[in-house]
Design an enzyme around this catalytic site. Structure first.
Site, PDB file in Angstrom:
ATOM      1  N   GLY A  10       0.829  -1.207   0.000  1.00 18.01           N
ATOM      2  CA  GLY A  10       0.000   0.000   0.000  1.00 18.01           C
ATOM      3  C   GLY A  10       0.860   1.252   0.000  1.00 18.01           C
ATOM      4  O   GLY A  10       2.088   1.191  -0.117  1.00 18.01           O
ATOM      5  N   LEU A  61      -2.227 -16.102   8.420  1.00 11.23           N
ATOM      6  CA  LEU A  61      -0.948 -15.424   8.210  1.00 11.23           C
ATOM      7  C   LEU A  61       0.150 -16.438   8.517  1.00 11.23           C
ATOM      8  O   LEU A  61       0.697 -16.491   9.622  1.00 11.23           O
ATOM      9  CB  LEU A  61      -0.867 -14.189   9.131  1.00 11.23           C
ATOM     10  CG  LEU A  61       0.253 -13.195   8.921  1.00 11.23           C
ATOM     11  CD1 LEU A  61       0.454 -12.842   7.461  1.00 11.23           C
ATOM     12  CD2 LEU A  61      -0.009 -11.931   9.712  1.00 11.23           C
ATOM     13  N   TYR A 145     -14.898   1.541   9.485  1.00 10.24           N
ATOM     14  CA  TYR A 145     -13.454   1.787   9.645  1.00 10.24           C
ATOM     15  C   TYR A 145     -13.147   2.168  11.098  1.00 10.24           C
ATOM     16  O   TYR A 145     -12.275   1.570  11.729  1.00 10.24           O
ATOM     17  CB  TYR A 145     -13.048   2.897   8.690  1.00 10.24           C
ATOM     18  CG  TYR A 145     -11.574   3.222   8.681  1.00 10.24           C
ATOM     19  CD1 TYR A 145     -10.626   2.277   8.287  1.00 10.24           C
ATOM     20  CD2 TYR A 145     -11.117   4.494   9.029  1.00 10.24           C
ATOM     21  CE1 TYR A 145      -9.273   2.586   8.243  1.00 10.24           C
ATOM     22  CE2 TYR A 145      -9.767   4.817   8.981  1.00 10.24           C
ATOM     23  CZ  TYR A 145      -8.848   3.866   8.593  1.00 10.24           C
ATOM     24  OH  TYR A 145      -7.512   4.182   8.551  1.00 10.24           O
TER      25      TYR A 145
HETATM   26  P1  NAD Z   1      -3.492   1.544   1.497  1.00 10.64           P
HETATM   27  O1  NAD Z   1      -4.867   1.177   1.115  1.00 10.64           O
HETATM   28  O2  NAD Z   1      -2.624   2.203   0.480  1.00 10.64           O
HETATM   29  O3  NAD Z   1      -2.709   0.300   2.075  1.00 10.64           O
HETATM   30  C1  NAD Z   1      -3.347  -0.754   2.763  1.00 10.64           C
HETATM   31  C2  NAD Z   1      -2.797  -2.055   2.222  1.00 10.64           C
HETATM   32  O4  NAD Z   1      -3.432  -3.154   2.904  1.00 10.64           O
HETATM   33  C3  NAD Z   1      -3.090  -2.252   0.730  1.00 10.64           C
HETATM   34  O5  NAD Z   1      -1.909  -2.601   0.048  1.00 10.64           O
HETATM   35  C4  NAD Z   1      -4.113  -3.387   0.691  1.00 10.64           C
HETATM   36  O6  NAD Z   1      -4.045  -4.148  -0.499  1.00 10.64           O
HETATM   37  C5  NAD Z   1      -3.739  -4.149   1.944  1.00 10.64           C
HETATM   38  N1  NAD Z   1      -4.827  -4.967   2.479  1.00 10.64           N
HETATM   39  C6  NAD Z   1      -6.098  -4.566   2.764  1.00 10.64           C
HETATM   40  N2  NAD Z   1      -6.817  -5.595   3.240  1.00 10.64           N
HETATM   41  C7  NAD Z   1      -5.986  -6.682   3.240  1.00 10.64           C
HETATM   42  C8  NAD Z   1      -6.139  -8.040   3.620  1.00 10.64           C
HETATM   43  N3  NAD Z   1      -7.312  -8.508   4.081  1.00 10.64           N
HETATM   44  N4  NAD Z   1      -5.082  -8.870   3.495  1.00 10.64           N
HETATM   45  C9  NAD Z   1      -3.886  -8.408   3.028  1.00 10.64           C
HETATM   46  N5  NAD Z   1      -3.682  -7.126   2.668  1.00 10.64           N
HETATM   47  C10 NAD Z   1      -4.723  -6.281   2.767  1.00 10.64           C
HETATM   48  O7  NAD Z   1      -3.612   2.480   2.798  1.00 10.64           O
HETATM   49  P2  NAD Z   1      -2.493   3.306   3.559  1.00 10.64           P
HETATM   50  O8  NAD Z   1      -2.858   4.741   3.460  1.00 10.64           O
HETATM   51  O9  NAD Z   1      -1.142   2.881   3.153  1.00 10.64           O
HETATM   52  O10 NAD Z   1      -2.759   2.854   5.067  1.00 10.64           O
HETATM   53  C11 NAD Z   1      -1.959   1.889   5.721  1.00 10.64           C
HETATM   54  C12 NAD Z   1      -2.420   1.743   7.171  1.00 10.64           C
HETATM   55  O11 NAD Z   1      -2.284   2.980   7.859  1.00 10.64           O
HETATM   56  C13 NAD Z   1      -3.882   1.327   7.299  1.00 10.64           C
HETATM   57  O12 NAD Z   1      -4.005   0.399   8.350  1.00 10.64           O
HETATM   58  C14 NAD Z   1      -4.580   2.603   7.638  1.00 10.64           C
HETATM   59  O13 NAD Z   1      -5.751   2.374   8.391  1.00 10.64           O
HETATM   60  C15 NAD Z   1      -3.525   3.339   8.437  1.00 10.64           C
HETATM   61  N6  NAD Z   1      -3.727   4.783   8.368  1.00 10.64           N
HETATM   62  C16 NAD Z   1      -3.387   5.483   7.230  1.00 10.64           C
HETATM   63  C17 NAD Z   1      -3.612   6.859   7.189  1.00 10.64           C
HETATM   64  C18 NAD Z   1      -3.236   7.685   5.975  1.00 10.64           C
HETATM   65  O14 NAD Z   1      -3.421   8.908   6.000  1.00 10.64           O
HETATM   66  N7  NAD Z   1      -2.716   7.110   4.914  1.00 10.64           N
HETATM   67  C19 NAD Z   1      -4.200   7.503   8.283  1.00 10.64           C
HETATM   68  C20 NAD Z   1      -4.560   6.749   9.383  1.00 10.64           C
HETATM   69  C21 NAD Z   1      -4.298   5.408   9.431  1.00 10.64           C
END
Ligand code: NAD
Length: 320
Positions: A10, A61, A145
């Site tokens: 991600g 996992l 969420y």
């Molecule tokens: P993203 O969607 O780019 O990355 C999430 C990744 O998780 C993706 O690659 C997706 O394919 C993978 N994924 C989802 N469900 C899955 C599953 N069941 N099995 C395996 N892989 C799975 O999002 P991001 O912005 O990179 O966020 C990463 C983490 O950080 C998340 O947990 C998100 O809640 C947290 N977060 C991000 C932000 C932000 O601003 N980007 C803010 C708060 C929290």
């Protein structure tokens, strides 16, 4: 150290994988590519200390060999993604988090949960300290969420108390940078792609709602420091500098050198009016604070979007 990064393909996860490799660690990236992209990690696949496992972490996992750290990032993260994948979001927050915790328990590995500022809901306290319990609508569309992450936090603390797993919870506030998906519905990629195409920037509501934006390199430095320090948390990681969505649109427009006008769309349901982290705990316990000024981070982000811009005629995103 051998680290497992769930959600490693991600936006944030791919930057984290890179940082861990730079620090000399071995990295196992686990992802099902539901919201991530293979391109995000394509440049890492030949790295001798990097491996990729295609797996839905709600199903299990299974990682062979000893693991020293588990960074659990897998979850849809943008409102557009989790509203499209409501049940999957709840399952990855529950079953997925359980499977990641079980892996850490198996090998006595350190565990880090990436929770979110969304656990504060539409907050009534500003800025939000970790001691604030939040103001969440448990049945609204965004609850899939918010409540998944709140459950994930509770489960993480239960594993810590019951099984002695070394856990850390961080609550991430809005983060931006290269590799955000243009169509993920978040403000920065929407504004950047619109400004670069000379199209109107779609601001929701009157644009006076605020966000606090942390550049991704700063955030991943906070993630690795938090796990190494081993603080239980929760610890807020974000940028306390608050900007209105309108100011953000104007800043993006300036960095892009664009003359696009702003247009205003209705605000989505349960969209928080104000978000700003209190990062005193991160400063005190991790010695961490964001360093990258907004204009510098936006310039790096815009440069990446320019280099990967859609071809003429490809669909452009709108902000939800
Ligand atoms: P993203 O969607 O780019 O990355 C999430 C990744 O998780 C993706 O690659 C997706 O394919 C993978 N994924 C989802 N469900 C899955 C599953 N069941 N099995 C395996 N892989 C799975 O999002 P991001 O912005 O990179 O966020 C990463 C983490 O950080 C998340 O947990 C998100 O809640 C947290 N977060 C991000 C932000 C932000 O601003 N980007 C803010 C708060 C929290």
């Amino acid at each position: 150290m051998r680290a497992v990064v769930t959600g490693g393909a991600g936006f944030v996860g791919s930057h984290l994988c890179e940082r861990l490799l730079t620090q000399g660690h071995r990295v196992v990236c686990v992802d099902d590519l539901s919201t991530g992209r293979a391109e995000n990690i394509a440049h890492l696949l030949d790295h001798p200390r990097f491996s990729y496992v295609h797996q839905d972490v709600t199903q299990g996992l299974e990682i062979s060999g000893r693991v020293d750290a588990v960074y659990h990032l897998a979850s849809p993260a943008s409102p557009r993604d989790y509203l499209r994948l409501p049940v999957e979001t709840l399952l990855v927050g529950s079953y997925g988090t359980r499977n990641a915790l079980e892996l850490a328990r198996r090998d006595r590995a350190a565990f880090l949960l990436t929770s979110t500022s969304e656990v504060y809901g539409d907050p009534q306290v500003h800025p939000q300290p970790e001691s604030y319990w939040g103001h969440v609508n448990p049945v609204g569309p965004r609850s899939v969420y918010d409540e998944a992450k709140r459950f994930g936090e509770a489960l993480t603390m239960a594993y810590r108390r019951t099984y002695g797993v070394r856990t850390t919870i961080v609550r991430i506030f809005n983060t931006y940078g290269p590799r955000m998906r243009a169509d993920d519905g978040r403000a920065v990629p929407a504004f950047v792609t619109q400004a670069l195409a000379g199209l109107p920037l779609t601001v929701t509501g009157d644009g006076t709602q605020t966000r606090s934006l942390c550049y991704v390199d700063d955030l991943v430095a906070g993630l690795t420091t938090a796990l190494e320090t081993g603080v239980p948390g929760p610890v807020n990681l974000g940028n306390p500098e608050e900007v209105t969505v309108r100011e953000l649109a104007l800043a993006v427009r300036e960095v892009c050198g664009s003359a696009s006008p702003l247009t205003f769309l209705p605000r989505p349901e349960d969209d928080p009016r104000q978000r700003r982290p209190d990062i005193s705990a991160a400063r005190r316990e991790l010695g961490w604070a964001p360093r990258t000024p907004l204009t510098e981070g936006l310039a790096r982000t815009v440069a990446w979007f320019r280099a990967t811009a859609p071809l003429p005629g490809e669909a452009l995103p709108t902000l939800v």
